[in-house]
Design a protein around this motif. Structure first.
Motif, PDB file in Angstrom:
ATOM      1  N   SER A  51       0.844  -1.187   0.000  1.00 42.69           N
ATOM      2  CA  SER A  51       0.000   0.000   0.000  1.00 42.69           C
ATOM      3  C   SER A  51       0.879   1.236   0.000  1.00 42.69           C
ATOM      4  CB  SER A  51      -0.907  -0.014   1.239  1.00 42.69           C
ATOM      5  OG  SER A  51      -1.715   1.141   1.257  1.00 42.69           O
ATOM      6  N   TYR A  77       0.978   4.947  -2.156  1.00 40.09           N
ATOM      7  CA  TYR A  77       0.315   5.765  -3.151  1.00 40.09           C
ATOM      8  C   TYR A  77       0.964   7.146  -3.208  1.00 40.09           C
ATOM      9  CZ  TYR A  77      -3.090   2.051  -2.519  1.00 40.09           C
ATOM     10  OH  TYR A  77      -3.688   0.821  -2.428  1.00 40.09           O
ATOM     11  N   GLN A 108      -5.179  -1.238 -11.381  1.00 41.46           N
ATOM     12  CA  GLN A 108      -6.334  -0.405 -11.043  1.00 41.46           C
ATOM     13  C   GLN A 108      -6.699  -0.521  -9.563  1.00 41.46           C
ATOM     14  OE1 GLN A 108      -9.802  -1.360 -13.458  1.00 41.46           O
ATOM     15  NE2 GLN A 108     -10.035   0.816 -13.909  1.00 41.46           N
ATOM     16  N   ASN A 109      -6.535  -1.687  -9.012  1.00 39.99           N
ATOM     17  CA  ASN A 109      -6.935  -1.916  -7.624  1.00 39.99           C
ATOM     18  C   ASN A 109      -5.823  -1.673  -6.616  1.00 39.99           C
ATOM     19  OD1 ASN A 109      -9.544  -2.682  -8.378  1.00 39.99           O
ATOM     20  ND2 ASN A 109      -8.905  -4.806  -8.722  1.00 39.99           N
ATOM     21  N   HIS A 110      -4.573  -1.565  -7.092  1.00 34.11           N
ATOM     22  CA  HIS A 110      -3.462  -1.472  -6.152  1.00 34.11           C
ATOM     23  C   HIS A 110      -2.476  -0.370  -6.537  1.00 34.11           C
ATOM     24  CE1 HIS A 110      -4.979  -5.058  -4.173  1.00 34.11           C
ATOM     25  NE2 HIS A 110      -5.084  -5.624  -5.374  1.00 34.11           N
ATOM     26  N   LYS A 128      -4.232   2.839  -7.936  1.00 34.89           N
ATOM     27  CA  LYS A 128      -5.594   3.010  -7.422  1.00 34.89           C
ATOM     28  C   LYS A 128      -6.010   4.471  -7.378  1.00 34.89           C
ATOM     29  CE  LYS A 128      -8.530   1.648  -3.531  1.00 34.89           C
ATOM     30  NZ  LYS A 128      -8.572   0.913  -2.236  1.00 34.89           N
ATOM     31  N   TYR A 129      -5.046   5.355  -7.076  1.00 36.85           N
ATOM     32  CA  TYR A 129      -5.349   6.779  -6.964  1.00 36.85           C
ATOM     33  C   TYR A 129      -4.542   7.564  -7.994  1.00 36.85           C
ATOM     34  CZ  TYR A 129      -7.346   5.333  -2.509  1.00 36.85           C
ATOM     35  OH  TYR A 129      -8.089   4.706  -1.546  1.00 36.85           O
ATOM     36  N   GLN A 181      -5.497  10.446  -2.433  1.00 41.63           N
ATOM     37  CA  GLN A 181      -6.851   9.962  -2.179  1.00 41.63           C
ATOM     38  C   GLN A 181      -7.874  11.092  -2.182  1.00 41.63           C
ATOM     39  OE1 GLN A 181      -4.114   9.284  -0.463  1.00 41.63           O
ATOM     40  NE2 GLN A 181      -4.126   7.236   0.478  1.00 41.63           N
TER      41      GLN A 181
END
Length: 510
Positions: A27, A29, A391-393, A396-397, A459
């Motif tokens: 995780s 970002y 797209q999911n990881h 993602k942002y 985010q």
């Protein structure tokens, strides 16, 4: 000392996780990260699908590509506008590309504004537009019948060297350097681009049993140098010319180069990488990206690390480490071989996590600031599992492209709200155009009831809106459905150089 040991243990653990294919659980970002894709037009690799397609279909396909990568939170497209002595725009110096119009040198009136439209569509979707030009490659094969009479092979055969199955411009000729510089200038001056981009095609890759026959030019211009040093000096001279051109004409435009992934092997030069590459930039392509970087003639490098993470002879991880240790004063992005996913003799590319792992490994190095993928069709058209992972990881942002060192400065203006309204479907904000800043984008951030506005958090990005040149006031519309539980906006400017202003906080109208 204990702290350093702990850091090494943590990094080791991270790399172990990546190597085992669990990169998607990471995780991380970043707010600033380059996420680019090459859109190759030569022989219609990515777009257009055919030069014989109607222009309406070509535009539809271009939009589909942009929207697919916008959905993936990419922020830059590197679009090939000149591949083999041709042009994807009306040019006085090169014929229309047959890969766009179907027949080289011929185009309908509709094509005259095509590039302007392409750039506008990319900007509207939040992308930087990098104009990718191949300066030295003159043809894709030896078939002259498909070339326009206006092609340089026909107009200036004295500029050409036949090598292997192609013709190349002789990089040593002063008239060639002047001509190619004018080609770059034509694009730079006439179009609202964000960067000029060259790839790895300088002197051609070696063809066994062939000699690049520039002996006559060497006799005339060699000036007592070794031929290898002379060839490198020819490329270096051209790179500097383009740097000077950009600085004089549009200093906010970046100059980026994507060299072959290996500078030199360690077996040849102790400063080189721990690789066993059959060809290298310095010794075979006569390109010296470290020299260009050290002289601050370029703004970013994208070495093409087109191998798997632990490849036996040329590994992604070793090259990534080498480039981060040998790069300074420019932005560094990694070139990734999306085209190899499930399509390479190296079976590590059958692992759908390979690209995600490479992104995570890149992020583990502070000096590496993003990734660029070759090529556009390789992810979105054929590898849905990889798309879902990103797209999911990893993606993602959204993220903003990092600003190269040469272009960094403080944006003195901050957004001033002139009006705010709400109707049944949207919030409407009117922002005053600043006096001192040429604005490329307006960023809108949003915070929920239980959190504070923090524009450093990707985010919280709600919108990135393009501001067209000559705009008098900035109108922003945000659907109410996007603002559930959000009660505060923050608005910033991004200028032509990519720098972001301080935020202005706006309470959402009831």
């Amino acid at each position: 000392m204990i702290k350093n040991k702990l850091s090494l243990l943590l990094l080791s653990a991270l790399l172990t996780v990546i190597g085992n294919g669990f990169a998607q659980t990471k995780s991380l970002y970043p707010k600033h990260e380059f996420r680019g894709v090459w859109i190759a037009t030569v022989v219609n690799i990515d777009w257009p699908k055919s030069g014989n397609d109607p222009i309406v279909k070509q535009k539809e396909d271009y939009i589909k590509t942009l929207e697919a990568y916008q959905k993936l939170n990419f922020n830059a497209v590197i679009v090939q506008l000149r591949s083999v002595g041709d042009a994807f725009y009306p040019s006085e110096l090169a014929p229309w590309s047959r890969f766009l119009t179907g027949k080289e040198g011929e185009a309908s009136e509709d094509y005259k504004t095509m590039l302007e439209w392409m750039i506008s569509e990319a900007h509207t979707r939040g992308f930087e537009f990098h104009a990718w030009l191949n300066p030295y490659r003159a043809t894709f094969d030896l078939n002259k019948t498909q070339l326009s009479p206006q092609h340089d092979v026909n107009k200036h055969p004295e500029w050409m060297i036949k090598y292997g199955t192609r013709y190349y411009y002789d990089p040593s000729l002063p008239e060639v350097q002047e001509h190619l510089t004018k080609i770059v200038e034509e694009v730079l001056v006439n179009y609202d681009i964000d960067a000029i981009h060259f790839d790895d095609y300088f002197y051609p890759y070696k063809t066994p049993g062939e000699v690049f026959n520039d002996a006559e030019s060497f006799m005339k211009y060699g000036n007592g140098m070794l031929i290898e040093d002379w060839r490198r000096s020819n490329v270096t001279s051209f790179v500097k010319k383009i740097h000077d051109l950009i600085q004089n004409q549009k200093p906010w435009v970046q100059f980026g180069i994507s060299p072959f992934g290996v500078w030199r092997n360690k077996s040849v030069d102790p400063k080189g990488s721990d690789t066993r590459s059959g060809q290298t930039n310095y010794d075979d392509l006569y390109a010296d990206p470290l020299l260009w970087m050290n002289n601050k003639w370029i703004d970013y490098l994208v070495p093409q690390l087109y191998w798997s993470i632990d490849h036996k002879t040329v590994s992604y991880s070793k090259l990534l480490k080498w480039w981060t240790e040998n790069t300074q004063d420019v932005n560094l992005y990694m070139g990734n071989a999306a085209y190899k996913i499930k399509a390479d003799s190296d079976k590590k590319w059958d692992n759908i996590h390979e690209i995600a792992n490479q992104i995570d490994l890149t992020r583990a190095h502070e000096k590496a600031q993003g990734n660029v993928f070759f090529s556009a069709k390789s992810i979105i058209n054929t590898n849905k599992e990889v798309v879902e992972l990103l797209q999911n990881h990893q993606y993602k942002y959204p993220a903003l492209p990092p600003v190269p060192p040469r272009l960094k400065h403080i944006v003195i203006d901050t957004p001033v709200l002139e009006n705010k309204q709400k109707d049944s479907a949207n919030y409407h904000l009117t922002i005053k155009m600043p006096l001192n800043t040429k604005v490329r984008y307006v960023m809108v951030y949003g915070a929920t009831n239980d959190s504070k506005i923090d524009s450093n958090k990707p985010q919280q990005i709600l919108k990135k809106q393009f501001v067209a040149p000559k705009t008098e006031s900035i109108q922003i519309n945000i659907p109410c459905n996007n603002l559930i539980k959000i009660n505060t906006f923050a608005i910033t400017f991004i200028d032509l150089y990519g720098n972001e202003s301080k935020e202005s906080v706006v309470e959402i109208p009831n």
